[in-house]
Design a protein around this motif. Sequence first.
Motif, mmCIF file in Angstrom:
data_model
loop_
_atom_site.group_PDB
_atom_site.id
_atom_site.type_symbol
_atom_site.label_atom_id
_atom_site.label_comp_id
_atom_site.label_asym_id
_atom_site.label_seq_id
_atom_site.Cartn_x
_atom_site.Cartn_y
_atom_site.Cartn_z
ATOM 1 N N LEU A 138 0.529 -1.135 0.003
ATOM 2 C CA LEU A 138 0.056 -0.179 0.233
ATOM 3 C C LEU A 138 1.383 0.920 0.735
ATOM 4 N N VAL A 139 1.692 1.298 1.037
ATOM 5 C CA VAL A 139 2.909 1.936 0.648
ATOM 6 C C VAL A 139 3.425 2.792 -0.609
ATOM 7 N N GLY A 140 3.572 1.219 -1.165
ATOM 8 C CA GLY A 140 4.177 1.717 -2.582
ATOM 9 C C GLY A 140 3.211 1.658 -4.041
ATOM 10 N N LEU A 141 1.490 2.035 -3.229
ATOM 11 C CA LEU A 141 0.950 2.083 -4.300
ATOM 12 C C LEU A 141 0.957 3.469 -4.288
ATOM 13 N N TYR A 142 0.401 4.208 -2.890
ATOM 14 C CA TYR A 142 0.842 5.651 -2.516
ATOM 15 C C TYR A 142 1.523 6.527 -2.895
ATOM 16 N N ALA A 143 2.888 5.734 -2.994
ATOM 17 C CA ALA A 143 4.189 6.257 -3.646
ATOM 18 C C ALA A 143 3.977 6.535 -4.974
ATOM 19 N N VAL A 144 3.540 5.857 -5.598
ATOM 20 C CA VAL A 144 3.982 6.102 -6.915
ATOM 21 C C VAL A 144 2.557 6.981 -7.797
ATOM 22 N N GLN A 150 9.231 8.325 -9.472
ATOM 23 C CA GLN A 150 9.849 7.003 -10.278
ATOM 24 C C GLN A 150 11.012 6.255 -10.321
ATOM 25 N N MET A 151 10.708 5.439 -11.142
ATOM 26 C CA MET A 151 12.124 4.339 -11.038
ATOM 27 C C MET A 151 13.263 5.080 -11.250
#
Length: 248
Positions: A138-144, A150-151
Motif C-alpha cells: 500500500l505504501v508503494g501504491l501511494y508513493a507511485v 518514479q524509478m
Amino acid sequence: MLKLVYTPSDSALATRLESELKGAGYSFTDGATVLIPILSPAALNDQAVNDAIVAALDGGQYITPVIAAPIQIPRLIDHLSLADFTEGKNDFATLKANIDAALSPEARLPMRVLTPSRQKMNRSAGIIVAVIALGMFLVGLYAVGVLGIQMPQEEYNAVDTEAAMTRDPILIPILGTYSRFFPRSTDEATVFPSTLERIPTVYRPLIARTVTALALPSPTPLPPTETPEPGETQDAQPAITARPTTGG
C-alpha cells in the motif's frame, strides 16, 4: 539431570525407576536435561503429564518415554525410542541406553516437533509477515500513484548498458556465424525449419527469434507535424496522411 513425570496411578513404577537410576549413578533435578514421562492410559489423559512433554519438545529437551501399560503412542513422540515396562517387563537396559545417548557429548540435537503451541506461534508470525507485506504494498501504491515517485531512470539505464556490454560480445559473434543461414526469400523461409534443426540446440532459440524479428514488417512512421509559420492562424490544422491499409 533427570526428571520423572507421571500420574499417581503410576507412582509405584516411578519410585522403582528413580531408585534404580540413582543406584546407577544418575541424579534428578527440576532443571533436568532428560525428561522421563511414564506413559499409561491415565497419563495420556493427565494434563500435567502432557504439558510437561509439550514443554520439553518446545524447549529442545531430550525425552525418553517409559511405557507402563499398552497404549497408542502420541503422535508428538512416536519417533522416540521407548523403554517397555508393560505387563511385568523390565526394559531397564533400553532406558539406560537412551539416557546415556542423550547425555553423551556427541548426542544429536532433539528433533523439532510441530507442537500445538509452535503451530500457534507460526500462525501469528505468518499473520505479522502478511500485514507487513500488505503495508509495504500500500505504501508503494501511494508513493507511485499519489506522490508520483518514479524509478531511478539513470540507474536503470546504467544497468541496461552494463547488461548490453556483457551480452553483446557473446551474442554478436554467434549471430555473425549463423547469419549466413538466415532466409532471404520466401523459398528459403519455407525450408528454414529444417535448417534450424542443424544449428546447435543451445543457439536455436536465439537464431529463431532473431529471424522472426527480422521477418516482421517495420511499423510505418507517422508524418512529421508541421509547425505553423508566424502570422498563421492557430486553428490551422496540419495535413494528415492516411496510413496505408492492408487486406480487403
